[in-house]
Design an enzyme around this catalytic site. Structure first.
Site, PDB file in Angstrom:
ATOM      1  N   LYS A 114       0.831  -1.214   0.000  1.00 36.50           N
ATOM      2  CA  LYS A 114       0.000   0.000   0.000  1.00 36.50           C
ATOM      3  C   LYS A 114       0.863   1.260   0.000  1.00 36.50           C
ATOM      4  O   LYS A 114       0.447   2.274  -0.558  1.00 36.50           O
ATOM      5  CB  LYS A 114      -0.956   0.020   1.207  1.00 36.50           C
ATOM      6  CG  LYS A 114      -1.976  -1.094   1.202  1.00 36.50           C
ATOM      7  CD  LYS A 114      -3.287  -0.709   0.530  1.00 36.50           C
ATOM      8  CE  LYS A 114      -4.199  -1.906   0.386  1.00 36.50           C
ATOM      9  NZ  LYS A 114      -5.346  -1.793  -0.446  1.00 36.50           N
ATOM     10  N   LYS A 196      -3.172 -10.182  -6.922  1.00 35.92           N
ATOM     11  CA  LYS A 196      -4.517 -10.540  -6.461  1.00 35.92           C
ATOM     12  C   LYS A 196      -5.579  -9.602  -7.021  1.00 35.92           C
ATOM     13  O   LYS A 196      -5.299  -8.423  -7.286  1.00 35.92           O
ATOM     14  CB  LYS A 196      -4.564 -10.575  -4.928  1.00 35.92           C
ATOM     15  CG  LYS A 196      -4.564  -9.236  -4.257  1.00 35.92           C
ATOM     16  CD  LYS A 196      -5.118  -9.327  -2.822  1.00 35.92           C
ATOM     17  CE  LYS A 196      -5.450  -7.922  -2.340  1.00 35.92           C
ATOM     18  NZ  LYS A 196      -6.424  -7.800  -1.328  1.00 35.92           N
ATOM     19  N   LYS A 199     -10.572  -4.748  -5.209  1.00 37.82           N
ATOM     20  CA  LYS A 199     -11.699  -3.866  -5.543  1.00 37.82           C
ATOM     21  C   LYS A 199     -11.247  -2.447  -5.841  1.00 37.82           C
ATOM     22  O   LYS A 199     -12.028  -1.644  -6.343  1.00 37.82           O
ATOM     23  CB  LYS A 199     -12.776  -3.913  -4.441  1.00 37.82           C
ATOM     24  CG  LYS A 199     -12.338  -3.543  -3.037  1.00 37.82           C
ATOM     25  CD  LYS A 199     -13.555  -3.509  -2.120  1.00 37.82           C
ATOM     26  CE  LYS A 199     -13.367  -4.208  -0.786  1.00 37.82           C
ATOM     27  NZ  LYS A 199     -12.349  -3.656   0.099  1.00 37.82           N
TER      28      LYS A 199
HETATM   29  P1  ATP Z   1      -8.489  -3.011  -1.180  1.00 40.45           P
HETATM   30  O1  ATP Z   1      -8.320  -3.144  -2.644  1.00 40.45           O
HETATM   31  O2  ATP Z   1      -9.287  -1.816  -0.726  1.00 40.45           O
HETATM   32  O3  ATP Z   1      -7.236  -3.169  -0.391  1.00 40.45           O
HETATM   33  P2  ATP Z   1      -9.444  -5.719  -1.027  1.00 40.45           P
HETATM   34  O4  ATP Z   1     -10.191  -6.017  -2.283  1.00 40.45           O
HETATM   35  O5  ATP Z   1      -8.107  -6.311  -0.841  1.00 40.45           O
HETATM   36  O6  ATP Z   1      -9.449  -4.181  -0.735  1.00 40.45           O
HETATM   37  P3  ATP Z   1     -10.359  -6.153   1.688  1.00 40.45           P
HETATM   38  O7  ATP Z   1     -11.425  -5.322   2.274  1.00 40.45           O
HETATM   39  O8  ATP Z   1      -8.969  -5.794   2.059  1.00 40.45           O
HETATM   40  O9  ATP Z   1     -10.435  -6.191   0.115  1.00 40.45           O
HETATM   41  O10 ATP Z   1     -10.597  -7.688   2.009  1.00 40.45           O
HETATM   42  C1  ATP Z   1     -11.733  -8.303   2.553  1.00 40.45           C
HETATM   43  C2  ATP Z   1     -11.493  -9.802   2.613  1.00 40.45           C
HETATM   44  O11 ATP Z   1     -11.374 -10.324   1.290  1.00 40.45           O
HETATM   45  C3  ATP Z   1     -10.187 -10.190   3.315  1.00 40.45           C
HETATM   46  O12 ATP Z   1     -10.418 -11.342   4.093  1.00 40.45           O
HETATM   47  C4  ATP Z   1      -9.232 -10.504   2.202  1.00 40.45           C
HETATM   48  O13 ATP Z   1      -8.245 -11.431   2.563  1.00 40.45           O
HETATM   49  C5  ATP Z   1     -10.182 -11.101   1.169  1.00 40.45           C
HETATM   50  N1  ATP Z   1      -9.649 -10.903  -0.183  1.00 40.45           N
HETATM   51  C6  ATP Z   1      -9.366  -9.719  -0.774  1.00 40.45           C
HETATM   52  N2  ATP Z   1      -8.933  -9.902  -2.033  1.00 40.45           N
HETATM   53  C7  ATP Z   1      -8.943 -11.247  -2.247  1.00 40.45           C
HETATM   54  C8  ATP Z   1      -8.598 -12.078  -3.361  1.00 40.45           C
HETATM   55  N3  ATP Z   1      -8.169 -11.557  -4.495  1.00 40.45           N
HETATM   56  N4  ATP Z   1      -8.727 -13.412  -3.238  1.00 40.45           N
HETATM   57  C9  ATP Z   1      -9.171 -13.966  -2.085  1.00 40.45           C
HETATM   58  N5  ATP Z   1      -9.519 -13.244  -0.998  1.00 40.45           N
HETATM   59  C10 ATP Z   1      -9.407 -11.902  -1.061  1.00 40.45           C
END
Ligand code: ATP
Ligand code: LTN
Length: 329
Positions: A114, A196, A199
């Protein structure tokens, strides 16, 4: 029999993706069983670690709560709340910060990622983020924390903080464990399958949003980056193909061997359409329920208010115990 306590959270930084769903939210739903008691929250305090627009944060927090219900969180069974509505999290976070070493925080890969992505805003909150997350978990005495692979390191830090605190001040916290799905703990981006799915990706073709229309889902899968190999197989280095097969298994319940056998001799065109159809079947009913809750503002407010009250009562007990343990009371 003593129930196992579950806690997890998601940041309201956008509409959840298929990665969030397969990696975490689906597991959240499945963990609501008779021998468990689950607390689920929208981590709005954590969302502040990147620059935010207040109006957008308010709206996204609300739609995230509606989406969690649509994904199968039953608020009558599992308190569903907004993190900032339970003030005890931030208070416990201070105590835990005094039990965490900077060396530990320096090792957190999410902080490194980040800080690179938001190099104009490397704030102290981004750095101490895992301490607040530890407070979220430890304040409920959570035994298990359902998360995707990228959050495992943070849950492990929460474990270490709990153990260190208990050793220094007496048995206060339950030592938690991360729980990850068999398939899809790390769903990769469709345009960049070496990273990964996220969002907050700037390219919307890289992720499937839980609110994408079926036609959009189909189009995004058809555009997914794969490779030039002639066969479909789950193999080292074949990131795009592996990702599609993983999503397929996660949505159909098939094993990897079954999926690979099904696409033997087929090309990517067939695989992509099959994956898209499996995803659409999983997501469509969620979208319908989401709309219903978004249209009923009063009901959503009632749910998160009740959730915060239930969570707050439990949180206060742990906070009192921790204050007493360190000598503040
Ligand atoms: P951001 O992009 O804002 O960092 P994010 O998409 O990584 O957000 P989070 O709110 O950080 O989402 O994650 C919520 C949950 O989803 C966490 O348990 C995280 O481990 C899981 N998660 C996020 N991205 C993935 C992915 N690509 N595959 C599997 N699990 C995921
Ligand atoms: N840090 C998590 C969201 C989160 C969380 C938590 C997850 C905040 N508090 C407590 C599990 C338990 C994330 O970025 N996905």
């Amino acid at each position: 029999m003593e129930k196992k306590i579950i806690l997890s959270g998601i940041k309201p930084t956008g509409i959840p993706t298929l990665g969030n769903y397969i990696g975490a939210l689906r597991n959240w739903r499945q963990m609501q069983e008779d021998d468990k008691y689950c607390y689920y929250m929208v981590a709005d305090l954590h969302a502040l670690t990147v620059r935010n627009d207040p109006k957008e944060l308010r709206e996204q927090t609300r739609s995230m709560a509606a989406l969690l219900i649509a994904c199968g969180i039953d608020p009558e069974r599992s308190p569903l709340f907004i993190q900032s509505h339970v003030h005890q999290h931030a208070e416990l976070s201070w105590l835990l910060g005094c039990t965490t070493y900077m060396g530990e925080l320096n090792r957190m890969t999410q902080f490194k990622d980040k800080s690179q992505k938001h190099s104009d805003n490397i704030n102290a909150g981004l750095y101490t983020y895992p301490v607040l997350m530890a407070a979220d978990i430890l304040i409920y005495g959570a035994h298990m924390v359902p998360v995707g692979d990228d959050q495992k390191q943070h849950v492990e830090l929460a474990r270490n903080i709990a153990i260190r605190f208990n050793n220094a001040f007496g048995e206060t916290f339950v030592v938690p464990e991360p729980v990850m799905p068999k398939f899809g703990a790390r769903i990769m981006g469709l345009q960049d399958p070496e990273h990964k799915m996220s969002k907050t990706d700037t390219n919307p073709n890289g992720y499937i949003s839980m609110l994408d229309e079926p036609a959009v889902i189909m189009k995004k899968f058809k555009k997914a980056v794969t490779d030039c190999e002639p066969t479909i197989a789950y193999a080292e280095g074949r990131h795009g193909c592996n990702n599609l097969l993983t999503i397929y298994c996660a949505c159909t319940g098939k094993t990897m061997a079954e999926a690979v056998a099904e696409f033997e001799g087929a090309g990517y065109g067939k695989l992509k359409v099959a994956v898209a159809e499996a995803v659409i079947a999983e997501i469509e009913p969620i979208q319908a329920t989401f709309k219903r809750y978004m249209d009923d503002e009063a009901e959503l407010d009632r749910i998160v208010k009740k959730g915060a009250q239930q969570a707050g009562e439990r949180a206060q007990l742990t906070l009192d115990k921790a204050y007493r343990a360190v000598g503040l009371r």
